[in-house]
Design a protein around this motif. Structure first.
Motif, PDB file in Angstrom:
ATOM      1  N   LEU A   9       0.846  -1.202   0.000  1.00  0.00           N
ATOM      2  CA  LEU A   9       0.000   0.000   0.000  1.00  0.00           C
ATOM      3  C   LEU A   9       0.875   1.242   0.000  1.00  0.00           C
ATOM      4  CD1 LEU A   9      -2.504  -1.117   2.799  1.00  0.00           C
ATOM      5  CD2 LEU A   9      -2.816  -1.338   0.335  1.00  0.00           C
ATOM      6  N   ASP A  10       0.494   2.255  -0.819  1.00  0.00           N
ATOM      7  CA  ASP A  10       1.225   3.519  -0.785  1.00  0.00           C
ATOM      8  C   ASP A  10       0.683   4.396   0.347  1.00  0.00           C
ATOM      9  OD1 ASP A  10      -1.090   4.774  -1.686  1.00  0.00           O
ATOM     10  OD2 ASP A  10      -0.367   5.118  -3.721  1.00  0.00           O
ATOM     11  N   GLU A  11       1.164   5.627   0.430  1.00  0.00           N
ATOM     12  CA  GLU A  11       0.781   6.509   1.549  1.00  0.00           C
ATOM     13  C   GLU A  11      -0.708   6.831   1.563  1.00  0.00           C
ATOM     14  OE1 GLU A  11       3.307   9.910   1.259  1.00  0.00           O
ATOM     15  OE2 GLU A  11       5.119   8.794   1.832  1.00  0.00           O
ATOM     16  N   GLN A  12      -1.365   6.758   0.407  1.00  0.00           N
ATOM     17  CA  GLN A  12      -2.812   7.016   0.322  1.00  0.00           C
ATOM     18  C   GLN A  12      -3.646   5.742   0.537  1.00  0.00           C
ATOM     19  OE1 GLN A  12      -0.738   8.712  -2.188  1.00  0.00           O
ATOM     20  NE2 GLN A  12      -0.827  10.294  -0.608  1.00  0.00           N
ATOM     21  N   GLY A  13      -2.975   4.625   0.814  1.00  0.00           N
ATOM     22  CA  GLY A  13      -3.698   3.364   0.997  1.00  0.00           C
ATOM     23  C   GLY A  13      -4.046   2.668  -0.306  1.00  0.00           C
ATOM     24  N   ALA A  24      -8.808   3.655   5.081  1.00  0.00           N
ATOM     25  CA  ALA A  24      -7.929   2.662   5.717  1.00  0.00           C
ATOM     26  C   ALA A  24      -7.167   1.921   4.624  1.00  0.00           C
ATOM     27  CB  ALA A  24      -8.741   1.700   6.566  1.00  0.00           C
ATOM     28  N   ASP A  25      -7.904   1.309   3.704  1.00  0.00           N
ATOM     29  CA  ASP A  25      -7.332   0.803   2.454  1.00  0.00           C
ATOM     30  C   ASP A  25      -8.468   0.630   1.445  1.00  0.00           C
ATOM     31  OD1 ASP A  25      -8.286  -2.031   2.200  1.00  0.00           O
ATOM     32  OD2 ASP A  25      -7.083  -2.385   3.991  1.00  0.00           O
ATOM     33  N   THR A  26      -8.107   0.574   0.175  1.00  0.00           N
ATOM     34  CA  THR A  26      -9.138   0.488  -0.877  1.00  0.00           C
ATOM     35  C   THR A  26      -9.300  -0.933  -1.407  1.00  0.00           C
ATOM     36  OG1 THR A  26      -7.550   1.035  -2.632  1.00  0.00           O
ATOM     37  CG2 THR A  26      -8.693   2.880  -1.600  1.00  0.00           C
ATOM     38  N   ASP A  76     -15.081  -4.177  -5.681  1.00  0.00           N
ATOM     39  CA  ASP A  76     -15.935  -5.369  -5.656  1.00  0.00           C
ATOM     40  C   ASP A  76     -17.187  -5.122  -4.827  1.00  0.00           C
ATOM     41  OD1 ASP A  76     -13.919  -6.725  -7.094  1.00  0.00           O
ATOM     42  OD2 ASP A  76     -12.876  -7.216  -5.227  1.00  0.00           O
ATOM     43  N   SER A  77     -17.055  -4.348  -3.747  1.00  0.00           N
ATOM     44  CA  SER A  77     -18.231  -4.037  -2.920  1.00  0.00           C
ATOM     45  C   SER A  77     -19.208  -3.152  -3.702  1.00  0.00           C
ATOM     46  CB  SER A  77     -17.813  -3.348  -1.615  1.00  0.00           C
ATOM     47  OG  SER A  77     -17.385  -2.014  -1.829  1.00  0.00           O
ATOM     48  N   PHE A  78     -18.666  -2.245  -4.531  1.00  0.00           N
ATOM     49  CA  PHE A  78     -19.499  -1.416  -5.415  1.00  0.00           C
ATOM     50  C   PHE A  78     -20.283  -2.322  -6.357  1.00  0.00           C
ATOM     51  CE2 PHE A  78     -19.921   2.804  -7.631  1.00  0.00           C
ATOM     52  CZ  PHE A  78     -20.610   2.363  -8.747  1.00  0.00           C
ATOM     53  N   THR A  79     -19.572  -3.249  -7.007  1.00  0.00           N
ATOM     54  CA  THR A  79     -20.207  -4.124  -7.998  1.00  0.00           C
ATOM     55  C   THR A  79     -21.246  -5.034  -7.359  1.00  0.00           C
ATOM     56  OG1 THR A  79     -18.062  -4.126  -9.113  1.00  0.00           O
ATOM     57  CG2 THR A  79     -19.726  -5.618  -9.979  1.00  0.00           C
ATOM     58  N   GLY A  80     -20.895  -5.635  -6.223  1.00  0.00           N
ATOM     59  CA  GLY A  80     -21.814  -6.544  -5.544  1.00  0.00           C
ATOM     60  C   GLY A  80     -23.084  -5.863  -5.078  1.00  0.00           C
ATOM     61  N   SER A  81     -22.939  -4.682  -4.480  1.00  0.00           N
ATOM     62  CA  SER A  81     -24.124  -3.971  -3.984  1.00  0.00           C
ATOM     63  C   SER A  81     -24.948  -3.401  -5.145  1.00  0.00           C
ATOM     64  CB  SER A  81     -23.731  -2.872  -2.993  1.00  0.00           C
ATOM     65  OG  SER A  81     -22.730  -2.034  -3.524  1.00  0.00           O
ATOM     66  N   PHE A  82     -24.281  -2.973  -6.221  1.00  0.00           N
ATOM     67  CA  PHE A  82     -24.995  -2.468  -7.399  1.00  0.00           C
ATOM     68  C   PHE A  82     -25.795  -3.593  -8.050  1.00  0.00           C
ATOM     69  CE2 PHE A  82     -25.247  -1.412 -11.967  1.00  0.00           C
ATOM     70  CZ  PHE A  82     -25.841  -0.154 -11.895  1.00  0.00           C
ATOM     71  N   ALA A  96     -17.636   3.447  -0.345  1.00  0.00           N
ATOM     72  CA  ALA A  96     -16.997   4.459   0.511  1.00  0.00           C
ATOM     73  C   ALA A  96     -16.789   3.914   1.920  1.00  0.00           C
ATOM     74  CB  ALA A  96     -17.843   5.725   0.553  1.00  0.00           C
ATOM     75  N   TYR A  97     -17.798   3.192   2.432  1.00  0.00           N
ATOM     76  CA  TYR A  97     -17.667   2.600   3.769  1.00  0.00           C
ATOM     77  C   TYR A  97     -16.548   1.558   3.787  1.00  0.00           C
ATOM     78  CZ  TYR A  97     -18.501  -0.105   7.954  1.00  0.00           C
ATOM     79  OH  TYR A  97     -18.320  -0.761   9.146  1.00  0.00           O
ATOM     80  N   VAL A  98     -16.481   0.712   2.769  1.00  0.00           N
ATOM     81  CA  VAL A  98     -15.461  -0.342   2.711  1.00  0.00           C
ATOM     82  C   VAL A  98     -14.057   0.270   2.715  1.00  0.00           C
ATOM     83  CG1 VAL A  98     -14.521  -2.240   1.284  1.00  0.00           C
ATOM     84  CG2 VAL A  98     -16.986  -2.068   1.689  1.00  0.00           C
ATOM     85  N   CYS A  99     -13.901   1.437   2.096  1.00  0.00           N
ATOM     86  CA  CYS A  99     -12.601   2.137   2.101  1.00  0.00           C
ATOM     87  C   CYS A  99     -12.172   2.550   3.512  1.00  0.00           C
ATOM     88  CB  CYS A  99     -12.649   3.382   1.217  1.00  0.00           C
ATOM     89  SG  CYS A  99     -12.602   3.024  -0.545  1.00  0.00           S
TER      90      CYS A  99
END
Length: 294
Positions: free
Chosen positions: A87-91, A242-244, A249-255, A277-280
């Motif tokens: 992970l880079d500094e931005q996660g 926290a991390d991406t 996948d959470s976007f795709t699954g919930s969509f 956004a929550y998963v991030c």
């Protein structure tokens, strides 16, 4: 597993993300099935892949049980998949994906064929098609699905593990394409229309492949859902990341779950943005969603 049950399926790689703070079960298919299951019920979703005959395979099964995930994962004589994630500094993650592993060799057994014939929705990507064995299994699975099956190609370009031919074949077999802005640039160059702006590239692909929808995510710059004649845009919420890992996948699954439930596209889009956004804000790809998101 019930015969003839209409599962929502994540099909492809099953692997462990080896993160700086330890290893976590990952792979887009399991992540997709997990998040779709938080809305549709875990009993209605299924992750399909292959596992080795090793200790890591046993850990995979234990983790799948812990997350309440249904699975069809035949054992094959190859090591269970791993990915070194930094992970880079931005996660933001980068990946070193090990080759010639179990999920490169998913067999099309009778149980997997049975699921395909009554499948309600399936999400697949390009990564699991890097090897001919899994590629042929994925193509045959898609070809066996019913007419009304929702087929999502979450393109998921990783390292050098994709070709123009694989992408074209997948686009022909799907009815929803999910792609991010960086992948769209690569596809634009590969397919010979680099000069078009983002929206026109999306309209062109939507029409050329006769898609029902094209979902474009642009990180902090929002996301779009294109359907014939319409476009939905949503801003990306500002959150403490926290991390991406697994957010897409959470976007795709919930969509997918929202579309199957009959939600209008704009409403399904809003839900997917809120979930990702929550998963991030959480570590790992499979957090339990709070009730207000469900």
């Amino acid at each position: 597993m019930e015969a003839k049950k209409r599962y929502v399926v994540g099909l492809g790689e099953a692997l462990w993300d080896v993160l700086p703070d330890g290893k976590k079960l990952g792979g887009a298919p399991a992540n997709f099935a997990y998040h779709a299951g938080q809305f549709l019920g875990a009993e209605n979703t299924l992750a399909i892949s292959a596992l080795g005959e090793d200790k890591l395979a046993e850990e995979t099964l234990a983790s799948l049980h812990e997350h309440g995930l249904n699975y069809l994962m035949p054992r094959v004589p190859y090591p269970t998949g791993t990915v070194q994630v930094t992970l880079d500094e931005q996660g933001i993650p980068s990946y070193d994906i090990k080759e010639n592993v179990a999920w490169d060799n998913i067999p099309l057994d009778s149980e997997i064929q049975e699921v395909a014939r009554s499948c309600k929705a399936v999400c697949f990507g390009s990564l699991a098609q890097r090897n001919i064995v899994s590629r042929e299994t994925i193509h045959k699975f898609l070809d066996l699905t019913p007419e009304d099956c929702v087929k999502i190609f979450d393109i998921n370009l990783r390292q050098q593990f994709y070709t123009k031919e694989v992408i074209q074949e997948s686009m022909r077999r799907c009815n929803i394409l999910k792609i991010n802005d960086e992948e769209l640039v690569i596809i634009g160059r590969m397919f010979g229309y680099p000069g078009l702006d983002i929206e026109n590239k999306c309209w062109l692909i939507l029409g050329k492949y006769n898609l029902d929808m094209l979902v474009l995510t642009c990180g902090t710059n929002g996301s779009y859902v294109f359907t014939p004649g319409n476009m939905s845009f949503q801003e990306t919420p500002k959150v403490e990341v926290a991390d991406t890992v697994g957010a897409g996948d959470s976007f795709t699954g919930s969509f997918c779950a929202a579309i199957l439930a009959g939600m209008p596209v704009a409403e399904a889009h809003r839900r997917a943005v809120a979930v990702s956004a929550y998963v991030c804000t959480q570590n790992g790809a499979m957090p339990i969603l709070p009730d207000n998101l469900k």
